[in-house]
Design a protein around this motif. Structure first.
Motif, mmCIF file in Angstrom:
data_model
loop_
_atom_site.group_PDB
_atom_site.id
_atom_site.type_symbol
_atom_site.label_atom_id
_atom_site.label_comp_id
_atom_site.label_asym_id
_atom_site.label_seq_id
_atom_site.Cartn_x
_atom_site.Cartn_y
_atom_site.Cartn_z
ATOM 1 N N LYS A 1 -2.070 3.002 -5.845
ATOM 2 C CA LYS A 1 -2.935 3.328 -5.746
ATOM 3 C C LYS A 1 -2.925 2.849 -7.628
ATOM 4 O O LYS A 1 -3.213 1.952 -7.877
ATOM 5 N N SER B 1 0.884 -1.092 0.272
ATOM 6 C CA SER B 1 -0.455 -0.186 0.242
ATOM 7 C C SER B 1 0.905 1.312 0.119
ATOM 8 O O SER B 1 2.325 1.170 0.186
ATOM 9 N N GLY B 2 0.765 2.401 0.205
ATOM 10 C CA GLY B 2 0.479 3.566 -0.171
ATOM 11 C C GLY B 2 1.459 4.110 1.352
ATOM 12 O O GLY B 2 2.345 4.089 1.247
ATOM 13 N N SER B 3 0.908 4.091 2.033
ATOM 14 C CA SER B 3 1.233 4.208 3.886
ATOM 15 C C SER B 3 2.418 3.152 3.818
ATOM 16 O O SER B 3 3.455 3.988 4.366
ATOM 17 N N ASP C 1 5.465 11.639 -2.597
ATOM 18 C CA ASP C 1 4.565 10.803 -2.117
ATOM 19 C C ASP C 1 3.912 11.604 -3.683
ATOM 20 O O ASP C 1 3.195 12.108 -3.997
ATOM 21 N N TYR D 1 -1.809 14.693 3.221
ATOM 22 C CA TYR D 1 -2.050 13.122 3.689
ATOM 23 C C TYR D 1 -0.814 12.174 3.262
ATOM 24 O O TYR D 1 -0.544 12.412 1.922
ATOM 25 N N HIS D 2 -0.790 10.600 3.778
ATOM 26 C CA HIS D 2 0.678 9.897 3.604
ATOM 27 C C HIS D 2 0.054 9.170 4.155
ATOM 28 O O HIS D 2 0.864 7.861 3.863
ATOM 29 N N GLY D 3 -0.856 8.477 4.389
ATOM 30 C CA GLY D 3 -1.445 7.265 4.743
ATOM 31 C C GLY D 3 -1.700 7.196 6.469
ATOM 32 O O GLY D 3 -1.974 7.893 7.316
ATOM 33 N N GLU E 1 3.527 15.702 -1.566
ATOM 34 C CA GLU E 1 2.919 15.707 -2.324
ATOM 35 C C GLU E 1 3.355 16.542 -3.423
ATOM 36 O O GLU E 1 2.633 17.430 -3.306
ATOM 37 N N VAL F 1 1.728 8.725 -4.458
ATOM 38 C CA VAL F 1 0.925 8.280 -4.319
ATOM 39 C C VAL F 1 -0.522 8.474 -5.041
ATOM 40 O O VAL F 1 -1.229 7.424 -5.885
ATOM 41 N N GLN F 2 -1.317 9.660 -5.370
ATOM 42 C CA GLN F 2 -1.776 9.844 -6.067
ATOM 43 C C GLN F 2 -1.423 10.490 -7.604
ATOM 44 O O GLN F 2 -1.864 9.434 -8.325
ATOM 45 N N ASN G 1 5.271 4.741 2.796
ATOM 46 C CA ASN G 1 6.174 5.914 2.928
ATOM 47 C C ASN G 1 6.211 5.614 4.065
ATOM 48 O O ASN G 1 7.776 5.930 4.785
#
Ligand SMILES: Cc1ncc(COP(=O)(O)O)c(C=O)c1O
Length: 438
Positions: A279, A116-118, A249, A144-146, A216, A251-252, A121
């Motif tokens: 993601k 996962s992204g969390s 980050d 937000y990072h998880g 991010e 992730v998005q 990180n």
């Protein structure tokens, strides 16, 4: 639909009974989604919707892409091992790592897989702390990072934090939010006071050295806050001056969602030491990755990072096929074209829709901030939920974000078509008008 699905009311009451009370459902009348194909999803009553949020920013190649289905089918048919852990050799994660480092900035080329992204990180934090011997990780407010412990300690939203959440060894700078500049500046006349604030934060809240700073490129949960390119370049220099590693980050923003390169970090020219993503990278499969420089990775030698399922064949193959599809079907180019078409449409809409305060983002990562009044910029939280519900009733699913829940988030699969975009624009415009009347 031929299958008899459990009614929604039953599911809701059983969720209440059996789940910990942290789950949250989109919409007053939540949807039970049962089928998906390309850019569309279906509920249990057979109603079809355009998926304007791609799960939660997680569908890139499109739902149930035939090439991914075929690959997974073949693996199951031929009894390809489902779980090995990294303690055995398999070729799948090696091939995926090779494909990934083709896309990263030069020198960012040591790959650690996660689920996962969390977790990606968490790995980035551990590696940065291990490499520097420092503990402090810096973050941005509204970031937000998880949902794991160290990632949650970097969370810039009180609404997402838990009581007594340990918050040690972190520090946070003000968000580079051009629409609501914390320094009262306008984008065309500012001197990047937000970047200077990163330096001031390090100088005033740490002993002068940090392990890392995580940022991010576009702040997703924060409501697709989109800082200027120069911000990142200035901040990366500051972070390095204070001995820290820069964690980007993605992730998005990763997987070409911004319509630029696979990793937006490259377009922004950020001198990153670690890039994390998840993601859209797995197109719905639980997979994340932290990719780092040798300076961050090499000191880990002799340590053991074990993550039971990370790098297992099925999610890895799904991610690899997703990368192939993104390249073969030119989905990054499509994200750029469709993203521009959407943004142009929203900017035109903004002239006639009093609720639209700001339109921002890049490629297929677009935020529309809703305000009750364009001068006072009062958060239009209920109106945002209302527009989302109205869109759903017309066959369009959207997400929302922002600390005050007043930003509509648009992040459809990258294979979205012109017809989809035009349907989206028409539906959102009609929903704004109806919301305004109500
Ligand atoms: C920027 C960012 N980083 C990390 C995460 C955490 O990813 P995951 O939910 O896969 O653990 C998220 C999730 O929304 C995110 O938006």
């Amino acid at each position: 639909m031929e299958k008899n699905y459990t009614p929604n009311d039953t599911l809701i009451s059983k969720r209440k009974k059996h789940f910990i009370p942290t789950t949250y459902l989109y919409h007053d009348k939540p949807l039970q989604l049962v089928k998906a194909q390309g850019t569309r999803v279906w509920d249990h009553e057979g109603n079809s919707y355009l998926d304007g949020i791609g799960g939660i920013v997680s569908i890139s190649a499109g739902h149930n892409h035939p090439k991914i289905k075929q690959a997974l089918h073949m693996m199951l048919e031929s009894d390809v091992i489902q779980h090995t852990s990294m303690l055995y050799l398999t070729e799948y994660p090696v091939k995926l790592a090779e494909a990934l480092v083709e896309e990263t900035p030069e020198g960012v080329n040591k790959v650690g897989f996660t689920n996962s992204g969390s977790e990606a990180n968490e790995l980035a934090f551990m590696a940065s702390r291990h490499a520097t011997g420092e503990t402090i990780i810096g973050n941005l407010r509204l970031g937000y990072h998880g949902g794991t412990s160290a990632a949650m300690a970097q969370c810039g939203h009180g609404t997402w934090r838990f009581r007594a959440q340990p918050n040690a060894s972190t520090t946070s700078a003000l968000a580079p939010n051009c629409y609501r500049c914390p320094f009262g500046k306008k984008p065309d006349s500012c001197s990047l006071e937000c970047a200077d604030h990163v330096e001031e934060t390090i100088q005033t809240t740490t002993h002068g050295k940090i392990a890392a700073f995580i940022i991010e490129p576009i702040m997703g949960v924060g409501g697709f806050i989109t800082p200027p390119k120069e911000y990142f370049q200035k901040v990366a220099k500051i972070v390095h001056n204070y001995g820290g590693k820069y964690i980007s980050d993605e992730v998005q923003t990763g997987s070409g969602r911004t319509g630029e390169q696979f990793f937006y970090t490259k377009d922004l020219g950020i001198d990153a030491d670690v890039i994390t993503t998840a993601k859209s990278f797995g197109n719905g499969a639980p997979i994340g990755v932290a990719i780092m420089t040798s300076e961050v990775a090499d000191p880990l030698a002799g340590k053991f990072y074990f993550n039971t399922f990370a790098g297992d064949p099925y999610p890895v193959v799904q991610a690899q096929k997703t990368m192939e599809i993104i390249r073969e079907e030119k989905l990054i180019e499509n994200a750029k074209r469709m993203g521009n078409r959407l943004q142009d449409g929203f900017r035109t809409m903004m002239k006639t829709q009093p609720l639209i305060g700001d339109v921002r983002g890049k490629g297929l990562l677009i935020g529309i901030e809703l305000v009750k009044d364009k001068t006072t910029k009062t958060y239009a939280t209920q109106e945002t939920a209302k527009v989302m519900d109205l869109c759903k009733d017309k066959g369009l699913l959207l997400g929302k974000g922002g600390l005050h829940g007043n930003v509509l988030r648009i992040a459809p699969p990258l294979c979205i078509t012109e017809a989809d975009v035009d349907f989206m624009l028409k539906t959102i415009d009609e929903s704004f008008t109806e919301c305004q009347k109500a």
